[in-house]
Design an enzyme around this catalytic site. Sequence first.
Site, PDB file in Angstrom:
ATOM      1  N   SER A 219       0.868  -1.159   0.030  1.00  0.00           N
ATOM      2  CA  SER A 219      -0.047   0.102   0.066  1.00  0.00           C
ATOM      3  C   SER A 219       0.908   1.262   0.124  1.00  0.00           C
ATOM      4  O   SER A 219       2.058   1.239   0.524  1.00  0.00           O
ATOM      5  CB  SER A 219      -0.961   0.122   1.174  1.00  0.00           C
ATOM      6  OG  SER A 219      -0.069   0.382   2.466  1.00  0.00           O
ATOM      7  N   ASP A 220       0.371   2.480  -0.736  1.00  0.00           N
ATOM      8  CA  ASP A 220       0.973   3.676  -0.456  1.00  0.00           C
ATOM      9  C   ASP A 220       0.838   3.957   1.102  1.00  0.00           C
ATOM     10  O   ASP A 220      -0.147   3.286   1.603  1.00  0.00           O
ATOM     11  CB  ASP A 220       0.453   4.646  -1.048  1.00  0.00           C
ATOM     12  CG  ASP A 220       1.483   5.924  -1.201  1.00  0.00           C
ATOM     13  OD1 ASP A 220       2.285   6.005  -0.475  1.00  0.00           O
ATOM     14  OD2 ASP A 220       0.977   6.884  -2.248  1.00  0.00           O
ATOM     15  N   TRP A 221       1.680   4.531   1.803  1.00  0.00           N
ATOM     16  CA  TRP A 221       1.533   4.728   3.224  1.00  0.00           C
ATOM     17  C   TRP A 221       0.046   5.581   3.767  1.00  0.00           C
ATOM     18  O   TRP A 221      -0.249   6.681   3.351  1.00  0.00           O
ATOM     19  CB  TRP A 221       2.766   5.328   3.817  1.00  0.00           C
ATOM     20  CG  TRP A 221       3.910   4.929   4.126  1.00  0.00           C
ATOM     21  CD1 TRP A 221       4.627   5.061   5.235  1.00  0.00           C
ATOM     22  CD2 TRP A 221       4.716   3.888   3.176  1.00  0.00           C
ATOM     23  NE1 TRP A 221       5.803   4.007   5.121  1.00  0.00           N
ATOM     24  CE2 TRP A 221       5.751   3.194   4.055  1.00  0.00           C
ATOM     25  CE3 TRP A 221       4.423   3.467   2.095  1.00  0.00           C
ATOM     26  CZ2 TRP A 221       6.808   2.391   3.651  1.00  0.00           C
ATOM     27  CZ3 TRP A 221       5.337   2.361   1.631  1.00  0.00           C
ATOM     28  CH2 TRP A 221       6.383   1.858   2.555  1.00  0.00           C
TER      29      TRP A 221
END
Length: 745
Positions: A219-221
């Site tokens: 995931s993107d953060w």
Amino acid sequence: MTVEEKAEICSGASWWKTAAIDRLEIPEIMMSDGPHGLRTQPDDADHLGINESIKAICFPTASATACSWDRNLLNKMGEALGEEAQTEGVHILLGPGVNIKRSPLCGRNFEYFSEDPLLASELATEFVKGVQSLGVGTSLKHFAANNQEHRRLTVDAQIDERTLREIYLSAFEKVVKEAQPWTVMCAYNKVNGTHASEHKRLLTDILKEEWGHQGFVVSDWGAVNYRDKGIAAGLELEMPSSHGDGKKAIIDAVEAGNLSEDSLNRAAERVLKIVFKAIENETDYLNYNKDQHHKLAREIAADSMVLLKNKNQILPLSEKESLGVVGAFAKKPRFQGGGSSHINPYQIDKAYEEINKFIEGELPYAEGYSLESDQDDAKLIASAKELAEKVEKVIIFAGLPDRYESEGYDRDTLAIPPNQNRLIEEILEVNKNVVVVLSNGSPITMPWLDKVKGVLEGYLAGQAGGGAVADILFGHVNPSGKLAETFPQKLSDNPSYLFFPGEKDTVEYREGIFVGYRYYDSKKVEPLFPFGYGLSYTDFEYSDLKLMKQEITDKETLNLRLKVKNTGEIYGKEVIQLYVSDPESTVIKPAKELKEFAKIELEPGQEKIVEFELDKRAFAYYNTEIDDWYVESGDYEILIGASSRDIRLVETVKVKSTVELPNQYTINTNIGDITANPEGQKYFNQLLSEYLKGSELMERLENRDDEMLEAMLKYMPLRSLAMFSEGVVSREEIEEMVDKLNKNL
């Protein structure tokens, strides 16, 4: 492994590290930003670059390196970053970003390569190969349709399938298939109503099954919406740590029967494969040379800068000329963007100091404007004008300050600060020999362009950018960069203008496939500078374009060659661009599309043969009826140019499709759609003779002079024959005709 352990493996342990399972001797691995330099922080540090990271090399950003059009250069940059990552104990580098530059206002465009998916994918592929050749993984991002920062965590990007495939996914596709990045990072936004972190069609059906990605999706953060839905969709690793929430959601879903343990097994296995691959590739003998990497950063920056204007050959400068430097950027350089990719450089070359090394004595300097304000400063302007009156040539450093563009928000204008525009105009009043050097992450407007004699686009050139500017200004490097995006004359010229950034949490990509030059060239809108444009201190001549075949099928490749000669007096590099045009397509297409390119080096008077090979995809569009790439039979133009607007050579090739499209005729099929090809025309005429024999309508059809009737029939559905034949043909007979058409065509 227990369900708890598998859930933990799929959950980040901290900001930058994966979870370790001591019982099973499963180690942790570390990730780090970013695409143009190593941003390694203490494990408890932030994600957005607020806290300082270790000293590292800040290479030029993607907006700059894309203008090099140099695959080898991106590979070398990747290798250097791989060395640095190994030295610092980083296992996965979070980059590159290949999102398409849909609008020049996107605040994160400096991290992305291009408005064109082919150029973006070719350069990203080499970058990934370079990094991973050192045993360090990459994370291709942000998958997919993350083309704005405005409301990026919640916005729904609504895109039709053909546009999604041809523009926004194809930039990722080639990188995945040819370079196999260890990880792919999902985007924050939704795509057609579904969060990217829960998008099974994107993460599993397309990325894993269709393209064959072997690594895992991270995931993107902070991009995770519902963790259990993410696992089911193909999101293997959540980052950063959600402090147990994600792990608990997975366990609860498995226990409740809402998430199969098979799905969790697949996710954990993908993560573990990369974890152990990273550990196996660790090395303790690398210790990179910062000075060598700084030198490489300077080389990359110089090869990426674009000479936009050079009236009366004001450049290159002579070391004996009387010169003056104006502009705060000359001593306080803007060399990178803000946000998660913000590097803490170990050294910064300032353009003023680097230029001063090429001349005798002290170089006159005036600040000209404040970087902290947009307002004019009368004293600063007066001082700059006084300097300009005393020298032969003035080099003005201008562009966008940090606060104008960054991750997290978009720009609202293409203009640079008004105090910089005012300064340039005031200088021109007292000195006409002005060269403007730009520092910006994306296109700007230039109201003074007609008056200045030189413009050098430096983009965000990294820590060694100041030295690269000096190299080009004095001719120690011949500029060879070409724009990887179109510079519009005004914001409203941009194809996404009416639809960017959307309404509330919805943005509609109504411009479709007409992104960047595809729009400007098709609509015949004159840009400030076209895609692929860039000047040199020498000249190049293109000649002798030869196609190895004049006719091919969509299963064959087309080989072609041409000659390029350096007709000037100095060594230079040239980017040869190959575009394909389909002048008579039955579907909507851009006027031309980039399909290949090459960058070559030539000594004065030297000539080289440049060869290209085009496969099916060079002629194909994405056909949503068959959910695949399809080549329409017909003549295609092969265009060779120095930019999208500077086409030098043209040849035509005939391509024949081997794929039969499913012709499902119905009573609502227009007659013109049947008769569009000779076979259909012939068979339909037979049917008309059979069913309309002796009727008045048939007599009129046989009268070829009845153009009005033919025009009306072209867009008439078959069912209308019952009415126009005045009962000669019944509805039942029309349905018989439909059956025969489907059986025989």
